[in-house]
Motif scaffolding. Sequence first.
Motif, PDB file in Angstrom:
ATOM      1  N   ALA A 125       0.830  -1.204   0.000  1.00 24.23           N
ATOM      2  CA  ALA A 125       0.000   0.000   0.000  1.00 24.23           C
ATOM      3  C   ALA A 125       0.867   1.257   0.000  1.00 24.23           C
ATOM      4  O   ALA A 125       0.580   2.227  -0.720  1.00 24.23           O
ATOM      5  CB  ALA A 125      -0.940  -0.005   1.199  1.00 24.23           C
ATOM      6  N   LEU A 128       2.278   2.150  -3.358  1.00 29.09           N
ATOM      7  CA  LEU A 128       1.329   2.708  -4.326  1.00 29.09           C
ATOM      8  C   LEU A 128       1.275   4.229  -4.236  1.00 29.09           C
ATOM      9  O   LEU A 128       0.783   4.883  -5.168  1.00 29.09           O
ATOM     10  CB  LEU A 128      -0.073   2.134  -4.095  1.00 29.09           C
ATOM     11  CG  LEU A 128      -0.266   0.653  -4.406  1.00 29.09           C
ATOM     12  CD1 LEU A 128      -1.657   0.205  -3.976  1.00 29.09           C
ATOM     13  CD2 LEU A 128      -0.047   0.371  -5.892  1.00 29.09           C
ATOM     14  N   ARG A 133      -3.200   3.196  -7.578  1.00 27.37           N
ATOM     15  CA  ARG A 133      -4.003   1.974  -7.478  1.00 27.37           C
ATOM     16  C   ARG A 133      -3.213   0.778  -8.007  1.00 27.37           C
ATOM     17  O   ARG A 133      -2.301   0.924  -8.824  1.00 27.37           O
ATOM     18  CB  ARG A 133      -5.317   2.125  -8.249  1.00 27.37           C
ATOM     19  CG  ARG A 133      -6.254   3.145  -7.610  1.00 27.37           C
ATOM     20  CD  ARG A 133      -7.595   3.201  -8.303  1.00 27.37           C
ATOM     21  NE  ARG A 133      -8.513   4.085  -7.586  1.00 27.37           N
ATOM     22  CZ  ARG A 133      -9.316   3.686  -6.614  1.00 27.37           C
ATOM     23  NH1 ARG A 133      -9.313   2.401  -6.253  1.00 27.37           N
ATOM     24  NH2 ARG A 133     -10.119   4.539  -6.015  1.00 27.37           N
ATOM     25  N   LEU A 134      -3.598  -0.389  -7.526  1.00 25.12           N
ATOM     26  CA  LEU A 134      -2.950  -1.634  -7.922  1.00 25.12           C
ATOM     27  C   LEU A 134      -3.738  -2.240  -9.083  1.00 25.12           C
ATOM     28  O   LEU A 134      -4.919  -2.563  -8.941  1.00 25.12           O
ATOM     29  CB  LEU A 134      -2.918  -2.605  -6.743  1.00 25.12           C
ATOM     30  CG  LEU A 134      -2.316  -3.978  -7.011  1.00 25.12           C
ATOM     31  CD1 LEU A 134      -0.818  -3.879  -7.276  1.00 25.12           C
ATOM     32  CD2 LEU A 134      -2.582  -4.913  -5.817  1.00 25.12           C
ATOM     33  N   SER A 160      -5.050  -4.027   3.160  1.00 22.58           N
ATOM     34  CA  SER A 160      -4.494  -2.692   2.944  1.00 22.58           C
ATOM     35  C   SER A 160      -4.666  -2.193   1.513  1.00 22.58           C
ATOM     36  O   SER A 160      -4.535  -0.984   1.261  1.00 22.58           O
ATOM     37  CB  SER A 160      -3.008  -2.678   3.311  1.00 22.58           C
ATOM     38  OG  SER A 160      -2.252  -3.465   2.412  1.00 22.58           O
ATOM     39  N   VAL A 161      -4.959  -3.098   0.567  1.00 21.94           N
ATOM     40  CA  VAL A 161      -5.066  -2.671  -0.838  1.00 21.94           C
ATOM     41  C   VAL A 161      -6.407  -3.010  -1.475  1.00 21.94           C
ATOM     42  O   VAL A 161      -6.679  -2.599  -2.608  1.00 21.94           O
ATOM     43  CB  VAL A 161      -3.929  -3.286  -1.696  1.00 21.94           C
ATOM     44  CG1 VAL A 161      -2.569  -2.820  -1.208  1.00 21.94           C
ATOM     45  CG2 VAL A 161      -4.017  -4.812  -1.711  1.00 21.94           C
ATOM     46  N   ARG A 164      -8.154  -0.288  -3.132  1.00 23.03           N
ATOM     47  CA  ARG A 164      -7.323   0.539  -4.011  1.00 23.03           C
ATOM     48  C   ARG A 164      -6.952  -0.215  -5.294  1.00 23.03           C
ATOM     49  O   ARG A 164      -5.845  -0.092  -5.805  1.00 23.03           O
ATOM     50  CB  ARG A 164      -6.062   0.985  -3.274  1.00 23.03           C
ATOM     51  CG  ARG A 164      -6.345   1.760  -1.990  1.00 23.03           C
ATOM     52  CD  ARG A 164      -5.067   2.250  -1.345  1.00 23.03           C
ATOM     53  NE  ARG A 164      -4.343   3.150  -2.245  1.00 23.03           N
ATOM     54  CZ  ARG A 164      -3.131   3.651  -1.976  1.00 23.03           C
ATOM     55  NH1 ARG A 164      -2.522   3.321  -0.847  1.00 23.03           N
ATOM     56  NH2 ARG A 164      -2.531   4.460  -2.830  1.00 23.03           N
TER      57      ARG A 164
END
Length: 252
Positions: A125, A128, A133-134, A160-161, A164
């Motif tokens: 995270a 990023l 964003r992933l 955590s992602v 996102r």
Amino acid sequence: MRRRLFLLACSAMLLGAAPPPAGITVFAAASLTDALGALGRAYTQATGVPVRFSFASSSQVARQINGGARADLFVSADSAWMDEVQRAGRVQPGTRATLLRGRLVLVAARGTATRLAIRPGFPLAQALGARGRLAVGDPAFVPAGRYAQAALTRLGVWPSVAGRLARAENVRVALAYVARGEAPLGIVYGSDAKVERGVRVVGVFPAASHPPIVYPAALVKGAAPQAAGFLRFLQGAHAQAAFARFGFLPAR
């Protein structure tokens, strides 16, 4: 590569006498676009049998086949969508086999300086940035996204992602997001990263962090007779060597 594919085409002639040329339609996972495209051209050069492809996420092509789309061969990026097609009675009995395996990798745009060691709790995270964003295939239906979610969950990073994600309709779209700089990082297959010059591999996910990445292939019920020859060709040593050059792993 051209010389290798020419030799590969010549080897296809050794598969035996071919029936009169007729078109073969292959529905396949997007991650196979480059490798299957090259092998299809080699096969056509050797046998005169045209090979046409429809590439998309495994979920999309599986649903098209189950909806009655005309296809001779299906190659999926995971077992689950092949299972769906088989349960619908659309797989020709006795023809399903694992064609290839793959690796899951984290990628960034070429020229960037991001460095991450993929391990439990790694700071994905933070890497990023504030708004990045992933890029992943949508975990709701894209196999690469499912593998990514499984790996990040096992490594304790998913919470955590999860909010996102740049959710892509297939893994090649996720790859493009990173190559174009629209996402700072993405999770794709190693074979995708190998053919896209705009990205670099940051790290490889441990095989134990996600289910095995397998590519099952099967003839579709009612397939043209010539399709069986093409499937045998893909399973042969020369085609398998070509797949390896595109970054895939052998079935065993």
